[in-house]
Design a protein around this motif. Sequence first.
Motif, PDB file in Angstrom:
ATOM      1  N   LYS A  22      21.409  66.854  89.286  1.00  0.00           N
ATOM      2  CA  LYS A  22      22.651  67.601  89.500  1.00  0.00           C
ATOM      3  C   LYS A  22      22.458  68.842  90.373  1.00  0.00           C
ATOM      4  N   LYS A  23      21.231  69.299  90.551  1.00  0.00           N
ATOM      5  CA  LYS A  23      20.980  70.438  91.437  1.00  0.00           C
ATOM      6  C   LYS A  23      21.340  70.112  92.883  1.00  0.00           C
ATOM      7  N   LEU A  24      21.348  68.826  93.226  1.00  0.00           N
ATOM      8  CA  LEU A  24      21.723  68.418  94.578  1.00  0.00           C
ATOM      9  C   LEU A  24      23.172  68.775  94.896  1.00  0.00           C
ATOM     10  N   LEU A  25      24.007  68.898  93.876  1.00  0.00           N
ATOM     11  CA  LEU A  25      25.416  69.231  94.101  1.00  0.00           C
ATOM     12  C   LEU A  25      25.584  70.579  94.786  1.00  0.00           C
ATOM     13  N   GLU A  26      24.574  71.439  94.678  1.00  0.00           N
ATOM     14  CA  GLU A  26      24.641  72.750  95.312  1.00  0.00           C
ATOM     15  C   GLU A  26      24.478  72.655  96.831  1.00  0.00           C
ATOM     16  N   ILE A  27      23.841  71.582  97.315  1.00  0.00           N
ATOM     17  CA  ILE A  27      23.540  71.503  98.746  1.00  0.00           C
ATOM     18  C   ILE A  27      24.213  70.342  99.477  1.00  0.00           C
ATOM     19  N   VAL A  28      24.675  69.318  98.748  1.00  0.00           N
ATOM     20  CA  VAL A  28      25.320  68.196  99.430  1.00  0.00           C
ATOM     21  C   VAL A  28      26.804  68.477  99.624  1.00  0.00           C
ATOM     22  N   ALA A  29      27.364  67.859 100.667  1.00  0.00           N
ATOM     23  CA  ALA A  29      28.790  67.995 100.955  1.00  0.00           C
ATOM     24  C   ALA A  29      29.308  66.648 101.436  1.00  0.00           C
ATOM     25  N   CYS A  30      30.587  66.495 101.362  1.00  0.00           N
ATOM     26  CA  CYS A  30      31.224  65.280 101.848  1.00  0.00           C
ATOM     27  C   CYS A  30      30.995  65.186 103.359  1.00  0.00           C
ATOM     28  N   PRO A  31      30.470  64.082 103.843  1.00  0.00           N
ATOM     29  CA  PRO A  31      30.232  63.952 105.281  1.00  0.00           C
ATOM     30  C   PRO A  31      31.515  63.844 106.104  1.00  0.00           C
ATOM     31  N   VAL A  32      32.634  63.551 105.463  1.00  0.00           N
ATOM     32  CA  VAL A  32      33.911  63.423 106.175  1.00  0.00           C
ATOM     33  C   VAL A  32      34.554  64.789 106.380  1.00  0.00           C
ATOM     34  N   CYS A  33      34.741  65.539 105.289  1.00  0.00           N
ATOM     35  CA  CYS A  33      35.471  66.810 105.379  1.00  0.00           C
ATOM     36  C   CYS A  33      34.599  68.042 105.132  1.00  0.00           C
ATOM     37  N   LYS A  34      33.339  67.818 104.785  1.00  0.00           N
ATOM     38  CA  LYS A  34      32.374  68.897 104.471  1.00  0.00           C
ATOM     39  C   LYS A  34      32.742  69.654 103.203  1.00  0.00           C
ATOM     40  N   GLY A  35      33.602  69.036 102.370  1.00  0.00           N
ATOM     41  CA  GLY A  35      34.022  69.651 101.119  1.00  0.00           C
ATOM     42  C   GLY A  35      33.024  69.421  99.992  1.00  0.00           C
ATOM     43  N   LYS A  36      33.297  70.060  98.885  1.00  0.00           N
ATOM     44  CA  LYS A  36      32.449  69.981  97.699  1.00  0.00           C
ATOM     45  C   LYS A  36      32.593  68.623  97.017  1.00  0.00           C
TER      46      LYS A  36
ATOM     47  N   ASP B  33      30.660  56.630  86.225  1.00  0.00           N
ATOM     48  CA  ASP B  33      30.629  55.606  87.273  1.00  0.00           C
ATOM     49  C   ASP B  33      29.433  55.763  88.212  1.00  0.00           C
ATOM     50  N   ASN B  34      28.613  56.791  87.992  1.00  0.00           N
ATOM     51  CA  ASN B  34      27.437  57.081  88.817  1.00  0.00           C
ATOM     52  C   ASN B  34      27.834  57.185  90.291  1.00  0.00           C
ATOM     53  N   GLN B  35      28.772  58.116  90.555  1.00  0.00           N
ATOM     54  CA  GLN B  35      29.293  58.334  91.893  1.00  0.00           C
ATOM     55  C   GLN B  35      29.465  59.822  92.161  1.00  0.00           C
ATOM     56  N   LEU B  36      29.508  60.164  93.443  1.00  0.00           N
ATOM     57  CA  LEU B  36      29.900  61.501  93.862  1.00  0.00           C
ATOM     58  C   LEU B  36      31.324  61.382  94.402  1.00  0.00           C
ATOM     59  N   ILE B  37      32.188  62.260  93.929  1.00  0.00           N
ATOM     60  CA  ILE B  37      33.614  62.193  94.231  1.00  0.00           C
ATOM     61  C   ILE B  37      34.018  63.325  95.165  1.00  0.00           C
ATOM     62  N   CYS B  38      34.770  62.981  96.207  1.00  0.00           N
ATOM     63  CA  CYS B  38      35.415  63.979  97.056  1.00  0.00           C
ATOM     64  C   CYS B  38      36.903  63.922  96.731  1.00  0.00           C
ATOM     65  N   ASN B  39      37.400  64.946  96.061  1.00  0.00           N
ATOM     66  CA  ASN B  39      38.809  64.978  95.677  1.00  0.00           C
ATOM     67  C   ASN B  39      39.733  65.254  96.861  1.00  0.00           C
TER      68      ASN B  39
END
Length: 57
Positions: free
Chosen positions: A5-19, A26-32
């Motif tokens: 979960k520490k990766l959440l501090e540095i990764v961003a959505c590649p489409v919008c660069k959002g959190k 579901d073992n997924q990263l969600i871009c709202n």
Amino acid sequence: MAFDKKLLEIVACPVCKGKLEYNKEDNQLICNLDKIAYPINDGIPVLLENKAEPLAE
């Protein structure tokens, strides 16, 4: 292998660069903002736009 979960501090959505948010169920990263989900394979997020799935409304 579990997602770090520490990766959440540095990764961003590649489409919008959002959190991104981690969905453990579901073992997924969600871009709202874009309403898409990125899969996590063997603890590694697959942050490729063509691998993202639309979120169910």
